[in-house]
Design a protein around this motif. Sequence first.
Motif, PDB file in Angstrom:
ATOM      1  N   ALA A   1       0.876  -1.180   0.000  1.00 47.21           N
ATOM      2  CA  ALA A   1       0.000   0.000   0.000  1.00 47.21           C
ATOM      3  C   ALA A   1       0.903   1.217   0.000  1.00 47.21           C
ATOM      4  O   ALA A   1       1.982   1.194   0.598  1.00 47.21           O
ATOM      5  N   ARG A   2       0.480   2.262  -0.690  1.00 47.06           N
ATOM      6  CA  ARG A   2       1.336   3.452  -0.782  1.00 47.06           C
ATOM      7  C   ARG A   2       0.462   4.709  -0.822  1.00 47.06           C
ATOM      8  O   ARG A   2      -0.738   4.636  -1.083  1.00 47.06           O
ATOM      9  N   ASN A   3       1.113   5.856  -0.560  1.00 47.04           N
ATOM     10  CA  ASN A   3       0.418   7.137  -0.698  1.00 47.04           C
ATOM     11  C   ASN A   3       0.060   7.378  -2.157  1.00 47.04           C
ATOM     12  O   ASN A   3       0.816   7.025  -3.059  1.00 47.04           O
ATOM     13  N   GLN A   4      -1.055   8.027  -2.357  1.00 46.20           N
ATOM     14  CA  GLN A   4      -1.398   8.377  -3.730  1.00 46.20           C
ATOM     15  C   GLN A   4      -1.660   9.873  -3.897  1.00 46.20           C
ATOM     16  O   GLN A   4      -1.427  10.434  -4.956  1.00 46.20           O
ATOM     17  N   VAL A   5      -2.157  10.529  -2.860  1.00 47.69           N
ATOM     18  CA  VAL A   5      -2.524  11.946  -2.989  1.00 47.69           C
ATOM     19  C   VAL A   5      -1.647  12.839  -2.108  1.00 47.69           C
ATOM     20  O   VAL A   5      -1.133  13.849  -2.550  1.00 47.69           O
ATOM     21  N   VAL A   6      -1.488  12.432  -0.854  1.00 46.40           N
ATOM     22  CA  VAL A   6      -0.642  13.225   0.041  1.00 46.40           C
ATOM     23  C   VAL A   6       0.452  12.323   0.592  1.00 46.40           C
ATOM     24  O   VAL A   6       0.305  11.102   0.642  1.00 46.40           O
ATOM     25  N   TYR A   7       1.562  12.943   1.011  1.00 49.07           N
ATOM     26  CA  TYR A   7       2.630  12.164   1.607  1.00 49.07           C
ATOM     27  C   TYR A   7       2.379  12.043   3.103  1.00 49.07           C
ATOM     28  O   TYR A   7       2.181  13.037   3.800  1.00 49.07           O
TER      29      TYR A   7
ATOM     30  N   LYS B   1       8.133  11.792  -3.610  1.00 47.84           N
ATOM     31  CA  LYS B   1       8.138  10.396  -3.178  1.00 47.84           C
ATOM     32  C   LYS B   1       6.867  10.039  -2.397  1.00 47.84           C
ATOM     33  O   LYS B   1       6.156  10.921  -1.914  1.00 47.84           O
ATOM     34  N   ALA B   2       6.610   8.746  -2.299  1.00 43.69           N
ATOM     35  CA  ALA B   2       5.459   8.243  -1.564  1.00 43.69           C
ATOM     36  C   ALA B   2       5.942   7.314  -0.465  1.00 43.69           C
ATOM     37  O   ALA B   2       6.950   6.623  -0.622  1.00 43.69           O
ATOM     38  N   SER B   3       5.192   7.288   0.634  1.00 45.74           N
ATOM     39  CA  SER B   3       5.441   6.284   1.667  1.00 45.74           C
ATOM     40  C   SER B   3       4.819   4.971   1.185  1.00 45.74           C
ATOM     41  O   SER B   3       3.744   4.962   0.584  1.00 45.74           O
ATOM     42  N   ILE B   4       5.486   3.867   1.418  1.00 46.25           N
ATOM     43  CA  ILE B   4       4.987   2.565   0.948  1.00 46.25           C
ATOM     44  C   ILE B   4       5.245   1.519   2.021  1.00 46.25           C
ATOM     45  O   ILE B   4       6.195   1.660   2.807  1.00 46.25           O
ATOM     46  N   MET B   5       4.381   0.517   2.131  1.00 45.04           N
ATOM     47  CA  MET B   5       4.648  -0.609   3.019  1.00 45.04           C
ATOM     48  C   MET B   5       4.336  -1.900   2.280  1.00 45.04           C
ATOM     49  O   MET B   5       3.394  -1.963   1.478  1.00 45.04           O
ATOM     50  N   LEU B   6       5.150  -2.907   2.524  1.00 43.91           N
ATOM     51  CA  LEU B   6       4.914  -4.242   1.958  1.00 43.91           C
ATOM     52  C   LEU B   6       4.572  -5.175   3.117  1.00 43.91           C
ATOM     53  O   LEU B   6       5.063  -4.987   4.227  1.00 43.91           O
ATOM     54  N   ALA B   7       3.726  -6.158   2.871  1.00 40.22           N
ATOM     55  CA  ALA B   7       3.379  -7.125   3.927  1.00 40.22           C
ATOM     56  C   ALA B   7       3.216  -8.505   3.316  1.00 40.22           C
ATOM     57  O   ALA B   7       2.738  -8.652   2.182  1.00 40.22           O
TER      58      ALA B   7
END
Lengths: 467, 467
Positions: free
Chosen positions: A403-409, A440-446
């Motif tokens: 999941a990652r940011n799409q509009v705001v960081y 850039k965007a914040s992202i997390m993998l799980a």
Amino acid sequence: MSLTFAAFVNGLTLVLVAAATARGAAVQGADPLPSWNATAPKKAILELVARATQADGADYVPPEDRLAVFDNDGTLWSEQPLYTQVHFTLDRVKALAPAHPEWKDDPAFRAAIDGDAAALAALPAGAVVKLAAAAQAGVTTEEFDAIVLEWLAKAKSPKYGRPYTELVYQPMLELLTYLRENGFKTYIVTGGGLEFVRPWARQVYGVPPEQVIGTVFGVKYELRDGKPVLVRQPDLVFVDDKEGKPAAIHAFTGKRPVAAFGNSDGDLEMLQWTAARSGPKLSLLVHHTDAAREAAYDRASKVGKLDKALDEATRSGWTVVDMKNDWKYVFPFELPKPRSVPISERWGGTILLTDLASLPEDARECPAGCLRDAAELEAVWKRVKPGEPVPAVDFKKDLVVFARNQVVYSPIYIAAVKWMDRGAEVVTSTSRNAAPLADKASIMLAVVPRADIDFVACRGRRHPVVK
Amino acid sequence: MSLTFAAFVNGLTLVLVAAATARGAAVQGADPLPSWNATAPKKAILELVARATQADGADYVPPEDRLAVFDNDGTLWSEQPLYTQVHFTLDRVKALAPAHPEWKDDPAFRAAIDGDAAALAALPAGAVVKLAAAAQAGVTTEEFDAIVLEWLAKAKSPKYGRPYTELVYQPMLELLTYLRENGFKTYIVTGGGLEFVRPWARQVYGVPPEQVIGTVFGVKYELRDGKPVLVRQPDLVFVDDKEGKPAAIHAFTGKRPVAAFGNSDGDLEMLQWTAARSGPKLSLLVHHTDAAREAAYDRASKVGKLDKALDEATRSGWTVVDMKNDWKYVFPFELPKPRSVPISERWGGTILLTDLASLPEDARECPAGCLRDAAELEAVWKRVKPGEPVPAVDFKKDLVVFARNQVVYSPIYIAAVKWMDRGAEVVTSTSRNAAPLADKASIMLAVVPRADIDFVACRGRRHPVVK
């Protein structure tokens, strides 16, 4: 009073949440009517909406004319073995009886007070109206609202052991929402009491009070303690049934509906009147054919008799819902509940917007998706954790969702992965410290087990877990 | 039929355009109620809206509860010397008389057919209802809509020599719009026929048919040539007057209004009921005090009698509009018409977005404004026409106005400069070939005489022509 009201509202909220989850695009994909099987009625509804809303089409209906009318008993909620308002009336007559010793001499009241089912069933229609009138007269309109809500919060259907507001039809809830999302104004047109349905129609159906039409008892304008109030009277002013339904729709709206939904002979004229509209239209009957999940009845039933209207539906080619075959679920409580999938590992980081191309093609535009094999993981990992070794994931057994940011960081966290009906949904939480998305965007993998997961759902799109 | 309907709609459109221009922010500044003088009623309205819409305020009213109800005759349009629907009834009875020879033997019908004002004035209320019933019975609801529209398109008020739909009150048109812009649902609650007002309420008042409540005659559901229709009946089902008004508002909406507007004793209970609401509320009476522009009447009048309600307004501190002193204009046709100001020269060009700072400070954010002296012209000219000599403008006599792109790039042309009430407005046309605004904007300058111009209006802001 306030406690029971709160409990009632909470109860309703739960129903609505369940409904929203079930019909939400996130888990079920883009299908707006997930509880309808892909049979003729669903097709007829989708086609009507497509025609009415196509701006350059010959059948375009301007939004102000998009009127859809729904009967209540047997169309939006269950009416068997007895109308809900009859249960209310009997309970209220019993509660009021001590203050009315004269009722003991009246056979109708005596049957109600004694709960004598046989005697009640034999009562003429006039006697039933007399009971309903007694159950609501003498109190102000505001007091009556509270009485109805208080009763609904406590009362349970003897047949289902559930509150009556849970005995609404899930496919019809989806239909109400779908029509409204397409610019239709949804009205309830009930033979039941206008003021019996209004207090809860917004919470249960999303229909505001001014869009509920029903049978009307008189009110009297009075000053009580110097304050003007409307006091409910026992006189029946208008019966919203049969030919009364088109007349009432006309009186309340000045319009002819584009779509009408009913289930009994009391709805015949409303359906006829809608069917005679020029332009696109839909007259639909709900036929109760499902003895296992709800009830099977039509021509011979005293409650919700469907005879003449069924003949006319056949003759005129109206849409008839065969509840057993056309509805995947009947009540919201039948819906599968989403369950949480265990997350074994999580990695957070950031990704440059110019590196989003490293995501699988189908998920580049989406704020969530899945990495289906080691190659897809490696491509992303190199951008998110440059220089760090790619972790070993057993893609035979597991799956990586992101999941990652799409509009705001804003730093993103995968709080859970929910599963329902073979689809998974990534549930995230983000901090409140958000800035516009710049570079850039914040992202997390799980990592989650891939068993039972066919796709990851995101914004109505399905990302299949197999390429 | 279609021709007269088109003429009717065109007539209405003109009224609405005039109203929009008069109340539009562009020319009058940001005042939403420009036809109201700055007296107590205007303050009461502005204060109610401010309180009801302030999201964090103690008096906040959620949008779904923002209900405003308006009487029609004497509150939204003129009712003197005779209700418009009475004119309609008399005309229609006359037109139908040849097919009803039996009417000659009835004193009420005879008075109507003969146009005998004295005999008509002496008729009891029941006889008037009988005439109104005869004027509308026997036709379908769709036919009656057409009959009303056709009559309104042709009929003229004997007193004003104008169509009745021009005899609406300009301040009330502004009020309807203002309330709707602030999330209120505006309802008409008229003692007149529901179906006499509905066909034109949207075009004239912006009120859709489902928000018109009125006196109801019966309808009968029938099949005509196999098609279901509703046929109007002569029986009076509901009289929407006095205590009937709160009862009808309740039946139609299930809500208590936040604001109620009336002008006669027939509105007393509606105003009382609104005044007894908890939270912010407004009960307002229009008092007809203006014999010169419209009519002056109250306690002694047969039409629109205002007696008990005036006493209660004084006793309870309701808002009373003194039409003569509180309304700047009464009818839309009194509004000053905008006139075109002659343009002596025009120069077109482009300006870099980074050069917009060369515009006068007050106009930098606006797509239009004025250059008030040679220095202001020179600063802009150097950017728009670098290297070309600054033209000579006599700023004692003339003024330079400008207009430029603000959102998309598209060659701009100053088509006209309109003047009204000491304000000027720049009217532009642009080509359809528009691209997102990147580095520069299209701009045009125009020279106009400065006589009579105090300010250039743009998007609710006023750019004064003197620094």
